[in-house]
Design an enzyme around this catalytic site. Structure first.
Site, short mmCIF file in Angstrom:
data_model
loop_
_atom_site.label_atom_id
_atom_site.label_comp_id
_atom_site.label_asym_id
_atom_site.label_seq_id
_atom_site.Cartn_x
_atom_site.Cartn_y
_atom_site.Cartn_z
N THR A 178 0.85 -1.19 0.00
CA THR A 178 0.00 0.00 0.00
C THR A 178 0.88 1.23 0.00
O THR A 178 2.04 1.19 0.41
CB THR A 178 -0.92 0.05 1.25
OG1 THR A 178 -0.12 0.16 2.42
CG2 THR A 178 -1.81 -1.17 1.34
N ASP A 179 0.33 2.33 -0.45
CA ASP A 179 1.02 3.61 -0.41
C ASP A 179 0.84 4.23 0.96
O ASP A 179 0.08 3.74 1.80
CB ASP A 179 0.45 4.56 -1.48
CG ASP A 179 0.80 4.12 -2.89
OD1 ASP A 179 1.87 3.51 -3.07
OD2 ASP A 179 0.01 4.42 -3.79
N ALA A 180 1.52 5.33 1.18
CA ALA A 180 1.39 6.06 2.44
C ALA A 180 -0.05 6.50 2.65
O ALA A 180 -0.75 6.87 1.70
CB ALA A 180 2.31 7.28 2.43
#
Length: 82
Positions: free
Chosen positions: A52-54
């Site tokens: 996942t991204d931030a």
């Protein structure tokens, strides 16, 4: 030893994604690994079902690891303090 799968959900607002990164310890994977180390009293390597991204949340995310001992399940009150 037994292969174990966790089904988790998380609010990623404070984190820099799932995967451990060199430049920060604020990742979901790092937090999960710390908790598992407290439970098993040894380092545990985890693998996530994706990345996942931030600041991304997940409603269903799978984490797999090899448990050093075989537990059928942990009751919720045994993990509340983590």
């Amino acid at each position: 030893m037994s292969k174990t799968r966790l089904n988790i959900q998380f609010d990623g607002s404070r984190y820099f994604g799932w995967q451990i990164q060199k430049n920060t310890s604020l990742t979901i994977q790092e937090e999960i690994n710390k908790i598992l180390k407290k439970i098993y009293k040894t380092e545990i390597k985890t693998t996530g079902s994706g990345r996942t991204d931030a600041r991304v949340h997940a409603l269903k995310f799978y984490v797999v690891y090899i448990a050093p001992v075989s537990y059928t399940h942990l009751r919720a009150h045994e993990t509340d303090s983590y």
